[in-house]
Design a protein around this motif. Sequence first.
Motif, PDB file in Angstrom:
ATOM      1  N   GLU A 326       0.843  -1.195   0.000  1.00 39.47           N
ATOM      2  CA  GLU A 326       0.000   0.000   0.000  1.00 39.47           C
ATOM      3  C   GLU A 326       0.883   1.250   0.000  1.00 39.47           C
ATOM      4  O   GLU A 326       0.992   1.961   0.996  1.00 39.47           O
ATOM      5  CB  GLU A 326      -0.931  -0.008   1.214  1.00 39.47           C
ATOM      6  N   THR A 327       1.516   1.522  -1.132  1.00 41.76           N
ATOM      7  CA  THR A 327       2.392   2.679  -1.269  1.00 41.76           C
ATOM      8  C   THR A 327       1.800   3.654  -2.283  1.00 41.76           C
ATOM      9  O   THR A 327       0.890   3.314  -3.053  1.00 41.76           O
ATOM     10  CB  THR A 327       3.796   2.256  -1.723  1.00 41.76           C
ATOM     11  N   LYS A 328       2.339   4.863  -2.305  1.00 40.90           N
ATOM     12  CA  LYS A 328       1.862   5.892  -3.215  1.00 40.90           C
ATOM     13  C   LYS A 328       2.115   5.499  -4.674  1.00 40.90           C
ATOM     14  O   LYS A 328       1.261   5.709  -5.538  1.00 40.90           O
ATOM     15  CB  LYS A 328       2.563   7.217  -2.892  1.00 40.90           C
ATOM     16  N   GLU A 329       3.304   4.916  -4.940  1.00 38.21           N
ATOM     17  CA  GLU A 329       3.640   4.510  -6.310  1.00 38.21           C
ATOM     18  C   GLU A 329       2.710   3.407  -6.803  1.00 38.21           C
ATOM     19  O   GLU A 329       2.236   3.431  -7.946  1.00 38.21           O
ATOM     20  CB  GLU A 329       5.093   4.047  -6.380  1.00 38.21           C
ATOM     21  N   ASN A 330       2.441   2.418  -5.934  1.00 38.04           N
ATOM     22  CA  ASN A 330       1.560   1.323  -6.328  1.00 38.04           C
ATOM     23  C   ASN A 330       0.135   1.810  -6.571  1.00 38.04           C
ATOM     24  O   ASN A 330      -0.535   1.372  -7.513  1.00 38.04           O
ATOM     25  CB  ASN A 330       1.564   0.226  -5.260  1.00 38.04           C
ATOM     26  N   LYS A 331      -0.333   2.738  -5.735  1.00 32.63           N
ATOM     27  CA  LYS A 331      -1.679   3.277  -5.909  1.00 32.63           C
ATOM     28  C   LYS A 331      -1.786   4.042  -7.226  1.00 32.63           C
ATOM     29  O   LYS A 331      -2.809   3.972  -7.920  1.00 32.63           O
ATOM     30  CB  LYS A 331      -2.043   4.190  -4.724  1.00 32.63           C
ATOM     31  N   GLU A 332      -0.710   4.735  -7.593  1.00 32.08           N
ATOM     32  CA  GLU A 332      -0.723   5.517  -8.827  1.00 32.08           C
ATOM     33  C   GLU A 332      -0.798   4.616 -10.058  1.00 32.08           C
ATOM     34  O   GLU A 332      -1.588   4.858 -10.976  1.00 32.08           O
ATOM     35  CB  GLU A 332       0.523   6.396  -8.888  1.00 32.08           C
ATOM     36  N   VAL A 333       0.022   3.552 -10.087  1.00 32.22           N
ATOM     37  CA  VAL A 333       0.032   2.685 -11.265  1.00 32.22           C
ATOM     38  C   VAL A 333      -1.265   1.900 -11.379  1.00 32.22           C
ATOM     39  O   VAL A 333      -1.790   1.697 -12.483  1.00 32.22           O
ATOM     40  CB  VAL A 333       1.258   1.741 -11.228  1.00 32.22           C
ATOM     41  N   VAL A 334      -1.851   1.461 -10.263  1.00 32.03           N
ATOM     42  CA  VAL A 334      -3.126   0.739 -10.303  1.00 32.03           C
ATOM     43  C   VAL A 334      -4.241   1.674 -10.751  1.00 32.03           C
ATOM     44  O   VAL A 334      -5.122   1.296 -11.534  1.00 32.03           O
ATOM     45  CB  VAL A 334      -3.442   0.118  -8.920  1.00 32.03           C
ATOM     46  N   SER A 335      -4.221   2.913 -10.267  1.00 31.61           N
ATOM     47  CA  SER A 335      -5.235   3.886 -10.647  1.00 31.61           C
ATOM     48  C   SER A 335      -5.207   4.159 -12.152  1.00 31.61           C
ATOM     49  O   SER A 335      -6.250   4.207 -12.811  1.00 31.61           O
ATOM     50  CB  SER A 335      -5.031   5.184  -9.865  1.00 31.61           C
ATOM     51  N   HIS A 336      -4.016   4.318 -12.722  1.00 34.40           N
ATOM     52  CA  HIS A 336      -3.900   4.569 -14.161  1.00 34.40           C
ATOM     53  C   HIS A 336      -4.328   3.342 -14.972  1.00 34.40           C
ATOM     54  O   HIS A 336      -4.912   3.478 -16.046  1.00 34.40           O
ATOM     55  CB  HIS A 336      -2.473   4.961 -14.522  1.00 34.40           C
ATOM     56  N   TYR A 337      -4.056   2.148 -14.457  1.00 36.74           N
ATOM     57  CA  TYR A 337      -4.469   0.937 -15.165  1.00 36.74           C
ATOM     58  C   TYR A 337      -5.992   0.823 -15.169  1.00 36.74           C
ATOM     59  O   TYR A 337      -6.594   0.433 -16.176  1.00 36.74           O
ATOM     60  CB  TYR A 337      -3.837  -0.286 -14.518  1.00 36.74           C
TER      61      TYR A 337
END
Length: 376
Positions: A326-337
Amino acid sequence: MFSAFTETKEWIHLLDLTDSQIFKLPTRNYSCPDCGLDLLLKRGTVKAPHFAHLITCPASSESPSESAVHLEGKHTLYLLAQSHFQDVRIEYYFEVIQQRADLYLPTQQVVLEYQCSKIPYMDILTRQFGYTSQKIDCLWILHTKHIPICTKGFYLIKLSQFLQSCIRNHKNGMKSLLFWDSKRNVSYFLFIYDSFAHNEFIIEIVVLNEMKAWMWLASPKPTSLPERVKQQILYHHQLKQIDFLFSYENRETYPYHRLARKWKVSAPTFPLYIGLATTFTHTLGREVKWQFRVVNFMKTVGDLSRISSVELAEAFLYSLPNKVLETKENKEVVSHYIQFLRAYDLPQRHLKRTSKDLNYIIEWQRFQTLAKPSKN
């Protein structure tokens, strides 16, 4: 090592002496230019004549027992450099940063390091930082046993942290790795074009018949990878990622194998929008795994029209058993996907394996390039 101080503090270099002169030298009463400890002159039949420590050198970056391959390679590099450059210094010791370089070209302000054994990547970065602080460029020449692929052409492959730390950034913007086998005198240039998350790179291998000194300082011509070639590489890579889901070897990969078989039963073909390479940095693992789980999560949630992509990404990461993800980078890539899936009304409809599937990969790569935050 080939250099040492004599008992009278005179500098002696074995490569500047003939075999008969080396044979007349005493075997003891030498000191290391790095640490000052005693050295022993070895004149065996297996390795070239060289100096060796009686105990491990505490100041040297070399291993306690320098291999014959490294000694021979260093010797060959020295001879190649002498045929092309006027001022060449082997095993030059930088007292300020306490580092000893395999070869040093003072006129060009370049250090050459021939690396045969795999060492921690932090050691590579530390040495490069030391040379950079002295305004000296460092070029790593790696043994061919470290090369990931020997066949000419374009590939999408993973590079270890060791290889990534040895990448040379040319002044014209190109990136490359140089591999060389001193025995066969075969060298390979590995040019790096694009990088993706999870340490994946699009590379090109160029095979050279022999190593020449001018290659060390020459920069490759800056060229952009043809879009058609790039998309074809990503397309084949994505197919391999999908095939990975249908084979498992241990309990860790079994859940993904089970989900893939379940999907295969409910859908006529496996969707090709899963397993796409992404330019975002993340710690979610293989793209084919986390993208499959995102799609599976979206199908189980139900009505998603009132839920934003960011909120849905947070919910997905929260549902994972490993809270470290649950990191900021992971949230960003999942959100864009998720935004990409919604833009093409996925996963409500399934794709078939036709030439049109390539369009989704092309659009996805364009979307990722536009959505990627600027480095400035």
